[in-house]
Design a protein around this motif. Structure first.
Motif, PDB file in Angstrom:
ATOM      1  N   ASP A 345     -21.009  -4.289   5.179  1.00 18.40           N
ATOM      2  CA  ASP A 345     -22.218  -4.945   4.692  1.00 18.40           C
ATOM      3  C   ASP A 345     -21.872  -6.139   3.807  1.00 18.40           C
ATOM      4  OD1 ASP A 345     -21.684  -4.036   2.087  1.00 18.40           O
ATOM      5  OD2 ASP A 345     -23.137  -2.400   2.177  1.00 18.40           O
ATOM      6  N   SER A 346     -22.891  -6.817   3.312  1.00 15.90           N
ATOM      7  CA  SER A 346     -22.681  -8.054   2.558  1.00 15.90           C
ATOM      8  C   SER A 346     -21.973  -7.822   1.236  1.00 15.90           C
ATOM      9  CB  SER A 346     -24.027  -8.748   2.315  1.00 15.90           C
ATOM     10  OG  SER A 346     -24.918  -7.886   1.621  1.00 15.90           O
ATOM     11  N   ASN A 347     -21.894  -6.573   0.778  1.00 16.90           N
ATOM     12  CA  ASN A 347     -21.138  -6.226  -0.424  1.00 16.90           C
ATOM     13  C   ASN A 347     -19.739  -5.705  -0.097  1.00 16.90           C
ATOM     14  OD1 ASN A 347     -23.229  -6.844  -2.308  1.00 16.90           O
ATOM     15  ND2 ASN A 347     -24.240  -4.912  -1.784  1.00 16.90           N
ATOM     16  N   PHE A 348     -19.336  -5.867   1.162  1.00 15.56           N
ATOM     17  CA  PHE A 348     -18.025  -5.444   1.654  1.00 15.56           C
ATOM     18  C   PHE A 348     -17.844  -3.927   1.610  1.00 15.56           C
ATOM     19  CE2 PHE A 348     -17.537  -9.838   0.341  1.00 15.56           C
ATOM     20  CZ  PHE A 348     -16.895 -10.398   1.435  1.00 15.56           C
ATOM     21  N   LYS A 349     -18.945  -3.204   1.687  1.00 17.64           N
ATOM     22  CA  LYS A 349     -18.865  -1.754   1.812  1.00 17.64           C
ATOM     23  C   LYS A 349     -18.810  -1.385   3.289  1.00 17.64           C
ATOM     24  CE  LYS A 349     -21.287   2.617   1.098  1.00 17.64           C
ATOM     25  NZ  LYS A 349     -22.424   3.350   0.495  1.00 17.64           N
ATOM     26  N   PRO A 350     -17.819  -0.616   3.710  1.00 13.75           N
ATOM     27  CA  PRO A 350     -17.775  -0.184   5.121  1.00 13.75           C
ATOM     28  C   PRO A 350     -18.684   1.023   5.353  1.00 13.75           C
ATOM     29  CG  PRO A 350     -15.818   0.576   3.960  1.00 13.75           C
ATOM     30  CD  PRO A 350     -16.618  -0.203   2.952  1.00 13.75           C
ATOM     31  N   TRP A 351     -19.400   0.998   6.474  1.00 19.57           N
ATOM     32  CA  TRP A 351     -20.281   2.088   6.880  1.00 19.57           C
ATOM     33  C   TRP A 351     -19.822   2.620   8.233  1.00 19.57           C
ATOM     34  CZ3 TRP A 351     -24.572   3.679   3.961  1.00 19.57           C
ATOM     35  CH2 TRP A 351     -24.934   2.850   2.893  1.00 19.57           C
ATOM     36  N   LEU A 352     -19.739   3.918   8.368  1.00 17.39           N
ATOM     37  CA  LEU A 352     -19.419   4.515   9.664  1.00 17.39           C
ATOM     38  C   LEU A 352     -20.700   4.666  10.480  1.00 17.39           C
ATOM     39  CD1 LEU A 352     -17.390   5.926  11.575  1.00 17.39           C
ATOM     40  CD2 LEU A 352     -18.041   8.077  10.460  1.00 17.39           C
ATOM     41  N   LEU A 353     -20.737   4.054  11.639  1.00 20.48           N
ATOM     42  CA  LEU A 353     -21.919   4.145  12.497  1.00 20.48           C
ATOM     43  C   LEU A 353     -21.823   5.325  13.455  1.00 20.48           C
ATOM     44  CD1 LEU A 353     -22.502   0.369  13.305  1.00 20.48           C
ATOM     45  CD2 LEU A 353     -23.417   1.742  11.413  1.00 20.48           C
ATOM     46  N   GLU A 354     -20.689   5.452  14.142  1.00 23.38           N
ATOM     47  CA  GLU A 354     -20.498   6.570  15.059  1.00 23.38           C
ATOM     48  C   GLU A 354     -19.042   6.651  15.469  1.00 23.38           C
ATOM     49  OE1 GLU A 354     -23.378   5.202  17.987  1.00 23.38           O
ATOM     50  OE2 GLU A 354     -21.745   4.809  19.396  1.00 23.38           O
ATOM     51  N   VAL A 355     -18.711   7.741  16.139  1.00 26.62           N
ATOM     52  CA  VAL A 355     -17.358   7.953  16.661  1.00 26.62           C
ATOM     53  C   VAL A 355     -17.464   8.237  18.143  1.00 26.62           C
ATOM     54  CG1 VAL A 355     -15.272   9.372  16.534  1.00 26.62           C
ATOM     55  CG2 VAL A 355     -16.565   8.870  14.441  1.00 26.62           C
ATOM     56  N   ASN A 356     -16.605   7.596  18.935  1.00 27.22           N
ATOM     57  CA  ASN A 356     -16.639   7.736  20.384  1.00 27.22           C
ATOM     58  C   ASN A 356     -15.406   8.459  20.900  1.00 27.22           C
ATOM     59  OD1 ASN A 356     -19.033   5.853  21.291  1.00 27.22           O
ATOM     60  ND2 ASN A 356     -17.904   4.698  19.747  1.00 27.22           N
ATOM     61  N   VAL A 357     -15.635   9.523  21.665  1.00 30.39           N
ATOM     62  CA  VAL A 357     -14.577  10.124  22.464  1.00 30.39           C
ATOM     63  C   VAL A 357     -14.474   9.311  23.763  1.00 30.39           C
ATOM     64  CG1 VAL A 357     -13.879  12.185  23.751  1.00 30.39           C
ATOM     65  CG2 VAL A 357     -14.917  12.411  21.488  1.00 30.39           C
ATOM     66  N   SER A 358     -13.296   9.067  24.237  1.00 26.48           N
ATOM     67  CA  SER A 358     -13.083   8.201  25.404  1.00 26.48           C
ATOM     68  C   SER A 358     -13.671   6.821  25.163  1.00 26.48           C
ATOM     69  CB  SER A 358     -13.683   8.821  26.673  1.00 26.48           C
ATOM     70  OG  SER A 358     -13.018  10.003  27.020  1.00 26.48           O
ATOM     71  N   PRO A 359     -13.196   6.085  24.137  1.00 27.83           N
ATOM     72  CA  PRO A 359     -13.698   4.725  23.901  1.00 27.83           C
ATOM     73  C   PRO A 359     -13.395   3.826  25.088  1.00 27.83           C
ATOM     74  CG  PRO A 359     -11.686   5.119  22.654  1.00 27.83           C
ATOM     75  CD  PRO A 359     -12.102   6.443  23.225  1.00 27.83           C
ATOM     76  N   ALA A 360     -14.230   2.817  25.273  1.00 28.47           N
ATOM     77  CA  ALA A 360     -14.102   1.931  26.434  1.00 28.47           C
ATOM     78  C   ALA A 360     -12.716   1.288  26.474  1.00 28.47           C
ATOM     79  CB  ALA A 360     -15.178   0.848  26.394  1.00 28.47           C
ATOM     80  N   LEU A 361     -12.025   1.438  27.605  1.00 31.17           N
ATOM     81  CA  LEU A 361     -10.693   0.876  27.772  1.00 31.17           C
ATOM     82  C   LEU A 361     -10.617  -0.099  28.941  1.00 31.17           C
ATOM     83  CD1 LEU A 361      -8.547   4.076  27.093  1.00 31.17           C
ATOM     84  CD2 LEU A 361      -8.888   2.127  25.562  1.00 31.17           C
ATOM     85  N   HIS A 362     -11.764  -0.462  29.509  1.00 31.76           N
ATOM     86  CA  HIS A 362     -11.760  -1.463  30.572  1.00 31.76           C
ATOM     87  C   HIS A 362     -11.321  -2.812  30.017  1.00 31.76           C
ATOM     88  CE1 HIS A 362     -13.313   0.857  33.908  1.00 31.76           C
ATOM     89  NE2 HIS A 362     -14.235   1.369  33.113  1.00 31.76           N
ATOM     90  N   LEU A 363     -10.665  -3.592  30.842  1.00 29.77           N
ATOM     91  CA  LEU A 363     -10.180  -4.912  30.448  1.00 29.77           C
ATOM     92  C   LEU A 363     -11.153  -5.961  30.964  1.00 29.77           C
ATOM     93  CD1 LEU A 363      -6.375  -4.425  31.225  1.00 29.77           C
ATOM     94  CD2 LEU A 363      -7.616  -3.961  29.102  1.00 29.77           C
ATOM     95  N   GLU A 364     -11.928  -6.552  30.054  1.00 31.00           N
ATOM     96  CA  GLU A 364     -12.970  -7.510  30.430  1.00 31.00           C
ATOM     97  C   GLU A 364     -12.640  -8.926  29.982  1.00 31.00           C
ATOM     98  OE1 GLU A 364     -15.638  -6.707  32.169  1.00 31.00           O
ATOM     99  OE2 GLU A 364     -15.979  -4.558  31.904  1.00 31.00           O
ATOM    100  N   GLY A 365     -11.462  -9.144  29.407  1.00 31.24           N
ATOM    101  CA  GLY A 365     -11.093 -10.473  28.945  1.00 31.24           C
ATOM    102  C   GLY A 365      -9.731 -10.445  28.275  1.00 31.24           C
ATOM    103  N   ASP A 366      -9.277 -11.630  27.839  1.00 32.57           N
ATOM    104  CA  ASP A 366      -7.948 -11.739  27.244  1.00 32.57           C
ATOM    105  C   ASP A 366      -7.812 -10.888  25.983  1.00 32.57           C
ATOM    106  OD1 ASP A 366      -7.353 -13.488  29.259  1.00 32.57           O
ATOM    107  OD2 ASP A 366      -7.595 -15.302  28.042  1.00 32.57           O
TER     108      ASP A 366
END
Length: 462
Positions: A345-366
């Motif tokens: 956020d704008s105060n440099f606080k990190p927020w956890l939104l979610e966790v993904n099992v099998s995160p996307a590993l497709h190659l769509e660009g450099d």
């Protein structure tokens, strides 16, 4: 604003892997990756050395119809042999699947599979939110204040109405974001500012929206971070030093909650916006950066990246400790590569939104090639799986006499060229809430470690 409904059908083993549905317009042109591209990304020589005498290649399994091609391409470049149907069914050393593995697939202690038996407790957004709620109840809401307030629908709809509406009005206190529990890639997500906006047909989560995100040139972004878990008991975690920065493709405007291209950073959503191909200030074309580029941007603006990174490390450990009680079995033959989505956020606080099992590993660009190919290579290295093993070791590993022998060899520390650091853990005996250990096994988590880690995650002194 008119109500929106969830129309996409959930699947049992839905993952974060990209698809080609035309829900947001025309898709991006196909991106072709060759073995030469993978070899350059891994820094391998064009001509690989011959297999040493007395050694044989290890065998990997990666189903062509479901597994991202980068898995197969990296393993082949590293010198592994691909499994075929005419081979013995138990001759493989690594089996990588997007979905869960069939019961009984591991027949000997030398084999590794990329999911723990209870990974479903992390994969579904409602189960994930419920686990975080339990952890907050056990250790205090302040400890898990990095996770936005979340309600489960339909079970907590009444609770939300009584707690989060402006008195005497259908207007919500602040903005909320509704996500189907079993969908990914931005499908079915909508913003909520009024009670009449909430229309859903499947179990969903309603999460407090972070209205003041840190932006670059007006564009919202989040971080996709890769976390390797090799054990839950004791908790052993590796945080990958590289990652992805994912941008929205239109400038952030909190007053227009209907424009998902300004509020969502999912690549699957933004790649179908016409602005994806435009040269956007600072961001450039597309909607992805490697994490190292953001670190450079932080340094140029005299923002403290080490402090933010330390807080993110603590968030990751605290999150995973919430799941340790849910993973009843932590076999040494299993590991998990997770995708953590973090918003700053704008105060440099990190927020956890979610966790993904099998995160996307497709190659769509450099950027994907630069980040994901070395990620897979380093993951295999951390697991201690060399491409070659002696012929005698190969025979012994798959013989009936050794199939029941417990696997006790620890993975070696990552090499200096690896983008994985040494394991991170909560060290109860140290004043530091998160330690970089030189030993390959992290110290087991203890409840007394939670307060100091929470203080570090929030930016306070332990």
């Amino acid at each position: 604003m008119a109500g929106r409904s969830v129309t996409a059908s959930p699947t049992e083993n839905d993952s974060d892997t990209d698809d080609d549905s035309p829900a947001y317009g025309s898709r991006v042109d196909s991106y072709v990756v060759t073995q030469d591209d993978i070899r350059r990304a891994l820094g391998l020589p064009e001509i690989m050395p011959d297999v040493p005498e007395g050694y044989v290649p290890r065998v990997f399994r990666a189903p062509l119809d479901t597994t991202p091609p980068v898995i197969r391409m990296v393993m082949l470049e590293k010198g592994w042999l691909e499994y075929t149907d005419d081979m013995p069914s138990d001759c493989w050393s690594l089996w990588w699947r997007v979905s869960r593995h069939p019961n009984g697939c591991v027949t000997n202690a030398s084999q590794r599979i990329n999911h723990f038996p209870d990974q479903a407790s992390i994969n579904k957004k409602d189960k994930f939110a419920r686990a975080m709620q339990r952890a907050a109840a056990a250790y205090g809401s302040a400890v898990f204040s990095f996770f936005p307030k979340t309600y489960l629908l339909p079970s907590e709809y009444t609770k939300f109405v009584s707690a989060e509406l402006v008195p005497g009005s259908s207007q919500c206190e602040g903005l909320w974001i509704c996500k189907p529990a079993m969908l990914s890639r931005g499908r079915g997500i909508f913003m909520v500012g009024n009670l009449c906006d909430i229309v859903y047909t499947h179990p969903s989560v309603l999460q407090k929206y972070i209205q003041r995100p840190l932006t670059l040139a007006g564009y919202k972004f989040d971080l996709r971070l890769y976390v390797l878990v090799t054990s839950f008991h004791p908790l052993t975690v590796y945080l990958y030093k590289e990652g992805l920065v994912r941008f929205s493709t239109e400038k952030y405007d909190v007053s227009n909650i209907g424009n998902l291209f300004a509020h969502l950073t999912n690549y699957s959503v933004n790649k179908r916006n016409v602005a994806y191909h435009m040269d956007k200030a600072i961001v450039g074309t597309g909607c992805k950066w490697p994490l190292s580029k953001l670190q450079y941007h932080f340094a140029n603006n005299q923002w403290s990246w080490p402090e933010l990174w330390q807080r993110i490390r603590c968030i990751i450990i605290l999150t995973l400790t919430a799941f340790c009680p849910l993973v009843s079995d932590s076999p040494r033959t299993s590991f998990e590569l997770l995708g953590f989505d973090v918003l700053v956020d704008s105060n440099f606080k990190p927020w956890l939104l979610e966790v993904n099992v099998s995160p996307a590993l497709h190659l769509e660009g450099d950027v994907d090639v630069l980040v994901k190919a070395p990620l897979i290579s380093d993951t295999v290295d951390v697991l201690g799986l060399d491409a070659f093993q002696t012929s005698a070791a190969s025979t012994a590993a798959h013989s009936p006499t050794t199939s029941s022998t417990p696997y006790t060899s620890a993975a070696p520390p990552p090499s200096s060229s690896s983008a994985y650091g040494c394991p991170v853990s909560l060290a109860s005996s140290s004043s530091s809430s998160l330690s970089s250990l030189s030993s390959p096994r992290a110290a087991p988590f203890t409840p007394s470690s939670v307060p100091s880690a929470a203080a570090a995650a929030s930016g306070a002194s332990p």
